[in-house]
Design an enzyme around this catalytic site. Structure first.
Site, PDB file in Angstrom:
ATOM      1  N   HIS A 145      -1.832  -2.888  -6.783  1.00 62.33           N
ATOM      2  CA  HIS A 145      -2.431  -2.567  -5.483  1.00 62.33           C
ATOM      3  C   HIS A 145      -3.942  -2.760  -5.560  1.00 62.33           C
ATOM      4  CE1 HIS A 145      -3.034   0.704  -2.161  1.00 62.33           C
ATOM      5  NE2 HIS A 145      -3.143  -0.517  -1.680  1.00 62.33           N
ATOM      6  N   SER A 168       0.831  -1.204   0.000  1.00 56.41           N
ATOM      7  CA  SER A 168       0.000   0.000   0.000  1.00 56.41           C
ATOM      8  C   SER A 168       0.865   1.253   0.000  1.00 56.41           C
ATOM      9  CB  SER A 168      -0.940  -0.004   1.202  1.00 56.41           C
ATOM     10  OG  SER A 168      -0.241  -0.298   2.371  1.00 56.41           O
ATOM     11  N   ASN A 184      -3.296   6.107  -1.412  1.00 59.88           N
ATOM     12  CA  ASN A 184      -3.041   6.430  -0.008  1.00 59.88           C
ATOM     13  C   ASN A 184      -2.486   7.836   0.218  1.00 59.88           C
ATOM     14  OD1 ASN A 184      -4.083   4.254   1.452  1.00 59.88           O
ATOM     15  ND2 ASN A 184      -2.471   2.966   0.589  1.00 59.88           N
ATOM     16  N   GLU A 227      -4.686  -0.272  -8.545  1.00 58.08           N
ATOM     17  CA  GLU A 227      -3.717   0.815  -8.760  1.00 58.08           C
ATOM     18  C   GLU A 227      -2.437   0.143  -9.274  1.00 58.08           C
ATOM     19  OE1 GLU A 227      -2.489   2.842  -5.118  1.00 58.08           O
ATOM     20  OE2 GLU A 227      -2.422   4.770  -6.171  1.00 58.08           O
TER      21      GLU A 227
HETATM   22  N1  CAA Z   1     -16.099 -11.201  -0.861  1.00 55.51           N
HETATM   23  C1  CAA Z   1     -17.123 -11.206  -1.746  1.00 55.51           C
HETATM   24  N2  CAA Z   1     -18.160 -10.352  -1.664  1.00 55.51           N
HETATM   25  C2  CAA Z   1     -18.184  -9.488  -0.616  1.00 55.51           C
HETATM   26  C3  CAA Z   1     -17.150  -9.424   0.348  1.00 55.51           C
HETATM   27  C4  CAA Z   1     -16.078 -10.325   0.187  1.00 55.51           C
HETATM   28  N3  CAA Z   1     -15.039 -10.327   1.021  1.00 55.51           N
HETATM   29  N4  CAA Z   1     -17.462  -8.441   1.241  1.00 55.51           N
HETATM   30  C5  CAA Z   1     -18.624  -7.900   0.856  1.00 55.51           C
HETATM   31  N5  CAA Z   1     -19.053  -8.532  -0.262  1.00 55.51           N
HETATM   32  C6  CAA Z   1     -20.240  -8.187  -1.060  1.00 55.51           C
HETATM   33  C7  CAA Z   1     -21.552  -8.556  -0.410  1.00 55.51           C
HETATM   34  O1  CAA Z   1     -21.926  -9.880  -0.698  1.00 55.51           O
HETATM   35  C8  CAA Z   1     -22.487  -7.546  -1.053  1.00 55.51           C
HETATM   36  O2  CAA Z   1     -22.828  -7.998  -2.367  1.00 55.51           O
HETATM   37  P1  CAA Z   1     -24.154  -7.443  -3.159  1.00 55.51           P
HETATM   38  O3  CAA Z   1     -23.930  -5.992  -3.437  1.00 55.51           O
HETATM   39  O4  CAA Z   1     -24.173  -8.276  -4.420  1.00 55.51           O
HETATM   40  O5  CAA Z   1     -25.300  -7.686  -2.231  1.00 55.51           O
HETATM   41  C9  CAA Z   1     -21.631  -6.305  -1.190  1.00 55.51           C
HETATM   42  O6  CAA Z   1     -20.279  -6.754  -1.178  1.00 55.51           O
HETATM   43  C10 CAA Z   1     -21.864  -5.335  -0.059  1.00 55.51           C
HETATM   44  O7  CAA Z   1     -21.606  -6.024   1.167  1.00 55.51           O
HETATM   45  P2  CAA Z   1     -22.529  -5.922   2.466  1.00 55.51           P
HETATM   46  O8  CAA Z   1     -23.968  -5.769   2.080  1.00 55.51           O
HETATM   47  O9  CAA Z   1     -22.144  -7.032   3.388  1.00 55.51           O
HETATM   48  O10 CAA Z   1     -22.030  -4.647   3.222  1.00 55.51           O
HETATM   49  P3  CAA Z   1     -21.992  -3.156   2.786  1.00 55.51           P
HETATM   50  O11 CAA Z   1     -23.065  -2.769   1.834  1.00 55.51           O
HETATM   51  O12 CAA Z   1     -21.878  -2.446   4.079  1.00 55.51           O
HETATM   52  O13 CAA Z   1     -20.610  -3.042   1.991  1.00 55.51           O
HETATM   53  C11 CAA Z   1     -18.272  -2.763   1.828  1.00 55.51           C
HETATM   54  C12 CAA Z   1     -19.397  -3.471   2.543  1.00 55.51           C
HETATM   55  C13 CAA Z   1     -18.216  -3.229   0.352  1.00 55.51           C
HETATM   56  C14 CAA Z   1     -16.987  -3.174   2.531  1.00 55.51           C
HETATM   57  C15 CAA Z   1     -18.532  -1.203   1.865  1.00 55.51           C
HETATM   58  O14 CAA Z   1     -18.738  -0.807   3.191  1.00 55.51           O
HETATM   59  C16 CAA Z   1     -17.383  -0.398   1.315  1.00 55.51           C
HETATM   60  O15 CAA Z   1     -17.251  -0.231   0.108  1.00 55.51           O
HETATM   61  N6  CAA Z   1     -16.531   0.129   2.213  1.00 55.51           N
HETATM   62  C17 CAA Z   1     -15.349   0.900   1.830  1.00 55.51           C
HETATM   63  C18 CAA Z   1     -14.275  -0.037   1.386  1.00 55.51           C
HETATM   64  C19 CAA Z   1     -13.013   0.692   1.023  1.00 55.51           C
HETATM   65  O16 CAA Z   1     -12.906   1.903   1.009  1.00 55.51           O
HETATM   66  N7  CAA Z   1     -11.993  -0.111   0.700  1.00 55.51           N
HETATM   67  C20 CAA Z   1     -10.692   0.403   0.403  1.00 55.51           C
HETATM   68  C21 CAA Z   1      -9.875   0.401   1.653  1.00 55.51           C
HETATM   69  S1  CAA Z   1      -8.246   1.008   1.372  1.00 55.51           S
HETATM   70  C22 CAA Z   1      -7.429  -0.349   0.818  1.00 55.51           C
HETATM   71  O17 CAA Z   1      -7.916  -1.438   0.740  1.00 55.51           O
HETATM   72  C23 CAA Z   1      -6.049  -0.145   0.374  1.00 55.51           C
HETATM   73  C24 CAA Z   1      -5.037   0.432   1.247  1.00 55.51           C
HETATM   74  O18 CAA Z   1      -3.922   0.515   0.773  1.00 55.51           O
HETATM   75  C25 CAA Z   1      -5.237   0.875   2.651  1.00 55.51           C
END
Ligand code: CAA
Length: 298
Positions: free
Chosen positions: A141, A120, A191, A153
């Site tokens: 990424h 990251s 990031n 990324e």
């Molecule tokens: N595998 C497969 N599917 C998954 C999953 C997983 N691990 N986690 C969630 N899902 C799916 C669910 O089945 C659901 O599918 P549908 O839309 O088809 O129903 C969908 O994703 C949404 O999940 P939930 O309904 O359980 O929960 P939600 O609506 O609250 O969404 C979330 C969860 C997708 C995590 C959402 O909260 C989100 O987008 N959060 C922000 C995530 C983000 O910003 N990520 C980047 C972080 S930074 C990073 O990763 C890099 C770094 O360098 C720090």
């Protein structure tokens, strides 16, 4: 360059998500981790996440079985990458650990193999310089949760060959992702922009401008973010957030990137967010309720 065999190093959250999307897209995957029980947990997680897709109708039961059948495991980096066309390293964010892993991949993987890191924020150029194939080293990424998030990324190190970048861009599209190409400077783009926002949210809490729920609600309701910045920090891991802020601060030399003292204290205390069940929120196994941590209750 044609890619068919992919080795993924590190069977944590990111590693198993990356193995999941490659296997689902038809690639043969070797998931590598020194810890056999971590590999077992990862396979169970991948199966559980694929079940979620089956129950939503986005994956058939037979495609799930075929995808799981494409994933093998290994506890040895050199053996596990010996026939790979691409290795994606997704180990813990620790430069010494990554350099040691890349030393072993460089020895074990075939000469044509592309070496990608899911880091990251660690410099791609620095990792590349420690290998004998700097032109074939690149950043790939992925975002968490990998099966859901569309972005890859793609980070060009100083020496990354154009053909390697093009291969990784095309490959990301074949995974159903949207690649965005960037250059190797501290924090890349994701990031460099995300972490100062999270750090600013923590400063706002630290200075008493607003409480945890207000800060997160403002960004969710006002900016349409799926998670507020404090919940997102817990989701990413506060130790990871701190280490990225330090990379930005050291690498860009600007005091605006100084990590908030509250973030430093929470990491020192072992409150690392969801993975330690305590961060800005308190987590309970099996519950999705967001409960503000006792330290931040009014
Ligand atoms: N595998 C497969 N599917 C998954 C999953 C997983 N691990 N986690 C969630 N899902 C799916 C669910 O089945 C659901 O599918 P549908 O839309 O088809 O129903 C969908 O994703 C949404 O999940 P939930 O309904 O359980 O929960 P939600 O609506 O609250 O969404 C979330 C969860 C997708 C995590 C959402 O909260 C989100 O987008 N959060 C922000 C995530 C983000 O910003 N990520 C980047 C972080 S930074 C990073 O990763 C890099 C770094 O360098 C720090």
């Amino acid at each position: 360059m044609s890619i068919q065999k992919v080795s993924v190093i590190g069977a944590g959250t990111m590693g198993n998500g990356i193995a999941h999307v490659f296997a689902q897209s038809g690639y043969d995957v070797t998931l590598i981790d020194v810890n056999p029980s971590q590999l077992e947990r990862a396979l169970a997680n991948i199966a559980k996440n694929m079940d979620r897709q089956v129950s939503k109708g986005s994956l058939s039961e037979s495609d799930k079985t075929a995808a799981l059948g494409r994933i093998g495991t290994s506890t040895n980096i050199m053996e596990g990458s010996s026939s790979a066309d691409l290795v994606v390293e997704a180990a813990t964010e620790n430069i010494d650990l990554k350099l040691e892993i890349f030393r072993q991949i460089d020895m074990g993987a075939p000469a044509h193999c592309i070496l990608a890191t899911n880091t990251s924020s660690i410099s791609i150029t620095r990792i590349a310089a420690s290998t004998k194939r700097a032109g074939k080293v690149i950043g790939m990424h992925f975002m968490n949760p990998v099966p859901v998030m569309k972005l890859v990324e793609v980070i060009n190190g100083y020496s990354t060959e154009k053909v390697v970048t093009n291969t990784v861009v095309e490959l990301s599209k074949k995974l159903g992702k949207i690649p965005c190409e960037v250059n190797d400077y501290p924090g890349f783009i994701a990031n460099r922009i995300l972490m100062p926002m999270i750090n600013e949210a923590i400063y706002s809490l630290y200075e008493g401008v607003a409480g945890v729920e207000e800060i997160d609600s403002i960004m969710k309701l006002g900016m349409a973010h799926p998670m507020g910045p404090l919940q997102l920090a817990d989701f990413i891991g506060l130790d990871v957030c701190l280490s990225i802020m330090r990379v930005l601060h050291d690498g860009l030399g600007n005091p605006k990137y100084a990590p908030c003292p509250l973030l430093v204290n929470m990491v020192t205390a072992g409150n690392l967010g969801a993975k330690s069940m305590e961060g800005f929120y308190t987590y309970t196994a099996g519950s999705k309720d967001l409960v503000v941590s006792p330290q931040f209750r009014k």
